[in-house]
Design a protein around this motif. Structure first.
Motif, PDB file in Angstrom:
ATOM      1  N   ARG A 229       0.832  -1.207   0.000  1.00  0.00           N
ATOM      2  CA  ARG A 229       0.000   0.000   0.000  1.00  0.00           C
ATOM      3  C   ARG A 229       0.869   1.261   0.000  1.00  0.00           C
ATOM      4  NH1 ARG A 229      -2.947  -1.581   3.837  1.00  0.00           N
ATOM      5  NH2 ARG A 229      -2.080  -0.418   5.604  1.00  0.00           N
ATOM      6  N   THR A 230       1.941   1.236   0.788  1.00  0.00           N
ATOM      7  CA  THR A 230       2.830   2.405   0.861  1.00  0.00           C
ATOM      8  C   THR A 230       3.623   2.565  -0.421  1.00  0.00           C
ATOM      9  OG1 THR A 230       3.024   1.988   3.248  1.00  0.00           O
ATOM     10  CG2 THR A 230       4.593   3.520   2.275  1.00  0.00           C
ATOM     11  N   ARG A 233       1.773   4.270  -3.124  1.00  0.00           N
ATOM     12  CA  ARG A 233       1.702   5.721  -2.928  1.00  0.00           C
ATOM     13  C   ARG A 233       3.035   6.393  -3.214  1.00  0.00           C
ATOM     14  NH1 ARG A 233      -1.107   4.431   2.332  1.00  0.00           N
ATOM     15  NH2 ARG A 233       0.885   4.865   3.352  1.00  0.00           N
ATOM     16  N   GLY A 235       5.585   5.948  -1.211  1.00  0.00           N
ATOM     17  CA  GLY A 235       6.001   6.371   0.113  1.00  0.00           C
ATOM     18  C   GLY A 235       7.125   5.564   0.713  1.00  0.00           C
ATOM     19  N   ASP A 346       4.400  13.588   5.960  1.00  0.00           N
ATOM     20  CA  ASP A 346       3.903  13.295   4.606  1.00  0.00           C
ATOM     21  C   ASP A 346       2.929  12.117   4.635  1.00  0.00           C
ATOM     22  OD1 ASP A 346       3.518  12.696   1.911  1.00  0.00           O
ATOM     23  OD2 ASP A 346       5.583  13.212   1.373  1.00  0.00           O
ATOM     24  N   LYS A 348       1.845  10.154   2.422  1.00  0.00           N
ATOM     25  CA  LYS A 348       2.117   8.977   1.583  1.00  0.00           C
ATOM     26  C   LYS A 348       3.025   7.962   2.278  1.00  0.00           C
ATOM     27  CE  LYS A 348       6.039  10.640  -1.237  1.00  0.00           C
ATOM     28  NZ  LYS A 348       6.140  12.057  -0.818  1.00  0.00           N
ATOM     29  N   ASN A 349       3.634   8.375   3.390  1.00  0.00           N
ATOM     30  CA  ASN A 349       4.546   7.488   4.130  1.00  0.00           C
ATOM     31  C   ASN A 349       3.797   6.706   5.196  1.00  0.00           C
ATOM     32  OD1 ASN A 349       6.695   8.591   2.637  1.00  0.00           O
ATOM     33  ND2 ASN A 349       6.922  10.272   4.112  1.00  0.00           N
ATOM     34  N   THR A 350       4.474   5.713   5.755  1.00  0.00           N
ATOM     35  CA  THR A 350       3.899   4.887   6.827  1.00  0.00           C
ATOM     36  C   THR A 350       4.903   4.759   7.960  1.00  0.00           C
ATOM     37  OG1 THR A 350       2.539   3.579   5.304  1.00  0.00           O
ATOM     38  CG2 THR A 350       2.991   2.606   7.459  1.00  0.00           C
ATOM     39  N   GLU A 385       0.584   7.497   7.594  1.00  0.00           N
ATOM     40  CA  GLU A 385      -0.220   6.384   8.099  1.00  0.00           C
ATOM     41  C   GLU A 385       0.543   5.726   9.247  1.00  0.00           C
ATOM     42  OE1 GLU A 385      -2.205   2.169   6.514  1.00  0.00           O
ATOM     43  OE2 GLU A 385      -1.022   3.406   5.150  1.00  0.00           O
TER      44      GLU A 385
END
Length: 452
Positions: A229-230, A233, A235, A346, A348-350, A385
Motif C-alpha cells: 500500500r505504501t 503511494r 512512500g 507526509d 504517503k509514508n507509513t 499512516e
C-alpha cells in the motif's frame, strides 16, 4: 531470604530485584526506567541500595530495561561479577556502549540546539562508563549450577524471548526463587520455545501482555499489505526497530516476502549499527534460534546497511519507495527520530511499529493518534499512516503465560506479578488466581517481602 522490588513495578521498565540470602546481596536484573518522565527521573536518583554492598548481579537478558543501569552501578562502586548467558554477554557488549553513546549524543545535541532545561545537559552515563563495566560480565551455560557463596545457588534456563534470554533460579536454605525475566512465545518463528519449569517456591512473573492476546492474523500477510500500500503511494515505510530480536525477525520476514514475490524488490535499509552487530551475534549463536545459517546469511545479504551519520542524513533527502529499519523500537532516541522528523509529516509514508510501546514513549504518543509529536524541542506533524504489527511481539501473551505456568507441578507459595503496566499486571494476577487458584500479588516499588 528477602526480596525487594526496585523496579518493574507499575511499569514494563527498570527491572531490578534485590535478593538478600544469608550474607549475600544479589541484584537480579539492572535495567533502566524508560517512558514517562517521572519514571525516567528515577534513573537519576540514588539507587535505594548502596552499589558497593551488592555482591553479584544476574541478568535475565540484554534488553536495556533489564541491563541498562549496569554502567551506573559500576561507576557508583559495584565491584562484583555480573552473571548471564553467553549470548547476553555478547549482546551487552554492543547494547550498553551504544546506550552510553546515544545519551552523550543527545546531551550534546540538546546543548548545541539549546532546547534542554539543564545547562549543560549531561548524559546519564557515557560510552566509556559502559565499556568499563563489560569486564565484570561472566558468561554461564544454561542449566549449570553456580555457587554464589553463602549457600546461594544459581541456575539459568532458556526463556526464548531473545537471544540469550534466561529464567533465573536462585536457591538458598531450601527456598527456590524463580524470576521469569521476559517469557518468550512457544511458537515463535525465529526463537526457540521457552523451556518448561516445574517448580518454584516463589515466582516473579512478567506481565507485559497480561491483559492482551496477540492478533492471530498472519503477520506476513499484514506486513505485505502495509508495504504494498505504501509503495503504491510512492512512500517510505519507517520502522522503529528494537535492535535485538525484532530487527532479525523483521529482516527474516522481509526476505521471505521478497523471495515469494509477495512484495516488490523495494530497497531495505538497516540504519542501526547496533542491529547490524546484533545480527552478526545472531549468526554466531545458532543453537539459540530456529533459523539455519543459510537463512541467516540470505536475509542479511540483500540489505543496504547504513553505517555513518552522513549516510543516515542522506536517506532523509531520498524519495520513496523504500523501507527503513532504524533504532530505537519505541522511538525514544537514535537515528529513527531523525527519520520521523523527515517523513512523519507526509501522508504517503507509513510509520510501522513492530512491538509494545510503553506509556510515555514517543512511539506510544504516535500510536495513540497524536496530531504531532515533540522531537528535538519542536512539534513535528504526524500525517503519515500509522500501523502496528502487534503479533510480532517476542513476549508471551496472557494465554501463553498461563500455558507456561501449567507445567508447574505445584503452585508456588506466592507469585509476584511485575514488569507490566498497572492494568496488565492486575489482569494477569486476576487470571492466575481465578484459573489456577494460586496466591498472587502485584508488588509496589521498594516493597520488601520475607521468603520463608
Amino acid at each position: 531470604m528477602q526480596l525487594t522490588f526496585l523496579g518493574a513495578t507499575g511499569t514494563v521498565t527498570g527491572s531490578k530485584y534485590l535478593v538478600t540470602a544469608g550474607a549475600r546481596r544479589i541484584l537480579v536484573d539492572c535495567g533502566l526506567f524508560q517512558g514517562l518522565k517521572q519514571l525516567r527521573l528515577k534513573n537519576w536518583e540514588p539507587l535505594p541500595v548502596d552499589p558497593r554492598s551488592v555482591d553479584a548481579v544476574v541478568l535475565t537478558h540484554a534488553h536495556i530495561d533489564h541491563s541498562g543501569y549496569l554502567p551506573l552501578l559500576v561507576r557508583n562502586g559495584f565491584r562484583g561479577k555480573v552473571y548471564c548467558s553467553s549470548a547476553t554477554r555478547d549482546l551487552c557488549a554492543i547494547l550498553l556502549p551504544d546506550s552510553g553513546r546515544l545519551q552523550e549524543e543527545e546531551a550534546d545535541y540538546a546543548n548545541r540546539r539549546g532546547f534542554s532545561k539543564h545547562s549543560p545537559a549531561l548524559p546519564l552515563y557515557t560510552q566509556q562508563d559502559a565499556e568499563r563495566c563489560l569486564s565484570q560480565l561472566v558468561a554461564l551455560d544454561f542449566n549449570a549450577d553456580i555457587d554464589l557463596g553463602s549457600g546461594v545457588m544459581l541456575r539459568l534456563a532458556r526463556a526464548g524471548h531473545i537471544l540469550g534470554s534466561a529464567f533465573v533460579e536462585l536457591k538458598h536454605a531450601a527456598v527456590d526463587l524463580l524470576f521469569s525475566g521476559d517469557v518468550g512465545r512457544p511458537r515463535d518463528p525465529v526463537m526457540l520455545a521457552p523451556v518448561a519449569m516445574r517448580h518454584a517456591d516463589y515466582l516473579v512473573l512478567e506481565s507485559t501482555y497480561g491483559d492482551r492476546l496477540h492478533d492471530p492474523a498472519d503477520p506476513l500477510a499484514e506486513l505485505a499489505g502495509i508495504i504494498n500500500r505504501t509503495v503504491e503511494r510512492g512512500g517510505v515505510v519507517i520502522v522503529p526497530t528494537f535492535a535485538v530480536g525484532r530487527a532479525q525477525q523483521l529482516l527474516y520476514y522481509l526476505h521471505m516476502l521478497k523471495t515469494t514475490r509477495r512484495i516488490t524488490d523495494v530497497p531495505v535499509y538497516l540504519n542501526s549499527p547496533m542491529a547490524v552487530d546484533a545480527t552478526r551475534i545472531f549468526l554466531a549463536h545458532q543453537d539459540e534460534h530456529r533459523l539455519t545459517a543459510q537463512q541467516c546469511k540470505a536475509m542479511f545479504s540483500a540489505l543496504r546497511i547504513v553505517n555513518t551519520p552522513d549516510e543516515s542524513k542522506h536517506l532523509n533527502s531520498r524519495s520513496g519507495p523504500m523501507i527503513i529499519l532504524a533504532g530505537s523500537g519505541m522511538a525514544t532516541g537514535g537515528r529513527v527520530v531523525h527519520h520521523l522528523k523527515a517523513f512523519a509529516p507526509d501522508p504517503k509514508n507509513t510509520i510501522l511499529f513492530a512491538g509494545f510501546q510503553a506509556a510515555g514513549t514517543r512511539g506510544a504518543t504516535i500510536l495513540n493518534g497524536a496530531d504531532s509529536v515533540k522531537i528535538h524541542g519542536q512539534y513535528v506533524p504526524v500525517r503519515a499512516e500509522v500501523k502496528i504489527l502487534s503479533n510480532l511481539s517476542a513476549h508471551a501473551d496472557y494465554a501463553e503465560i498461563l500455558q507456561w505456568l501449567d507445567h508447574f507441578e505445584a503452585a508456588p507459595r506466592q507469585t509476584f506479578v511485575t514488569h507490566g503496566e498497572p492494568v496488565a499486571a492486575d489482569a494477569l494476577r486476576h487470571r492466575i488466581e481465578e484459573r489456577k487458584g494460586w496466591r498472587c500479588k502485584v508488588p509496589d516499588y521498594r516493597e520488601q517481602v520475607d521468603l520463608n
